[in-house]
Scaffold this motif. Sequence first.
Motif, short mmCIF file in Angstrom:
data_model
loop_
_atom_site.label_atom_id
_atom_site.label_comp_id
_atom_site.label_asym_id
_atom_site.label_seq_id
_atom_site.Cartn_x
_atom_site.Cartn_y
_atom_site.Cartn_z
N PRO A 25 2.00 24.20 6.61
CA PRO A 25 1.50 23.95 7.96
C PRO A 25 0.62 22.71 8.00
O PRO A 25 -0.09 22.41 7.03
N SER A 26 0.67 22.00 9.10
CA SER A 26 -0.16 20.82 9.27
C SER A 26 -1.49 21.24 9.90
O SER A 26 -1.54 21.72 11.03
N VAL A 27 -2.57 21.08 9.11
CA VAL A 27 -3.89 21.49 9.60
C VAL A 27 -4.79 20.27 9.81
O VAL A 27 -4.59 19.22 9.20
N VAL A 28 -5.76 20.44 10.69
CA VAL A 28 -6.75 19.40 10.96
C VAL A 28 -7.69 19.34 9.76
O VAL A 28 -8.22 20.37 9.32
N LEU A 33 -12.87 27.25 8.30
CA LEU A 33 -14.02 28.07 8.63
C LEU A 33 -13.66 29.49 8.24
O LEU A 33 -12.61 30.00 8.63
N ASP A 34 -14.50 30.13 7.44
CA ASP A 34 -14.25 31.51 7.05
C ASP A 34 -14.76 32.43 8.15
O ASP A 34 -15.88 32.28 8.63
N VAL A 35 -13.92 33.37 8.56
CA VAL A 35 -14.22 34.26 9.68
C VAL A 35 -14.40 35.68 9.15
O VAL A 35 -13.56 36.16 8.37
N ALA A 36 -15.47 36.34 9.58
CA ALA A 36 -15.73 37.71 9.15
C ALA A 36 -15.04 38.70 10.09
O ALA A 36 -15.18 38.63 11.30
N VAL A 37 -14.28 39.61 9.47
CA VAL A 37 -13.63 40.70 10.20
C VAL A 37 -13.88 41.96 9.40
O VAL A 37 -13.50 42.04 8.22
N ASP A 38 -14.54 42.92 10.01
CA ASP A 38 -14.81 44.20 9.36
C ASP A 38 -15.48 44.02 8.00
O ASP A 38 -15.11 44.67 7.03
N GLY A 39 -16.42 43.09 7.92
CA GLY A 39 -17.19 42.87 6.70
C GLY A 39 -16.52 42.04 5.63
O GLY A 39 -17.06 41.86 4.56
N GLU A 46 -7.83 25.01 11.71
CA GLU A 46 -7.18 24.61 12.95
C GLU A 46 -5.86 23.93 12.63
O GLU A 46 -5.78 23.06 11.76
N LEU A 47 -4.82 24.32 13.34
CA LEU A 47 -3.52 23.69 13.19
C LEU A 47 -3.47 22.39 14.00
O LEU A 47 -4.15 22.28 15.03
N ALA A 48 -2.69 21.45 13.57
CA ALA A 48 -2.57 20.17 14.28
C ALA A 48 -2.06 20.38 15.71
O ALA A 48 -2.39 19.60 16.60
N ASP A 49 -1.30 21.47 15.96
CA ASP A 49 -0.79 21.72 17.30
C ASP A 49 -1.77 22.47 18.20
O ASP A 49 -1.44 22.84 19.31
N ASP A 66 -2.64 24.33 2.84
CA ASP A 66 -1.41 23.58 2.58
C ASP A 66 -1.12 23.39 1.09
O ASP A 66 -0.23 22.65 0.72
N ALA A 67 -1.85 24.15 0.24
CA ALA A 67 -1.61 24.10 -1.21
C ALA A 67 -0.31 24.82 -1.55
O ALA A 67 0.11 25.73 -0.84
#
Length: 104
Positions: A25-28, A33-39, A46-49, A66-67
């Motif tokens: 995927p093409s990312v910016v 950014l790491d997002v916390a969900v349920d601890g 962010e994707l380029a689109d 993209d690795a």
Amino acid sequence: MGYGGVRVTDTEIEVTVADPDDPRPSVVGESRLDVAVDGQLYPTAELADGGYLAWWFEAADSPAPDANATTEWVAAPTRFLAAATLRELWADPTVFDRIANGSV
């Protein structure tokens, strides 16, 4: 007292599984950014689109989205939705397999 709101009816969430040699995927740049969900922290970018991507690694030891080692992604309109969907799929990996195979 009433509450206003917006009803979202057509939210597109994409689950992708790629072979190591498939395009990534093409990312910016620098948008991780790491997002916390349920601890738990989930890596997002962010994707380029304009959408957002979460990928199948724990945030602490995650390669770039993209690795070549990264082969499973969830794309959604928001970071939290991408990360939360990934969290749900981690909770039941058989659902991930069914979605990725087009069985859902």
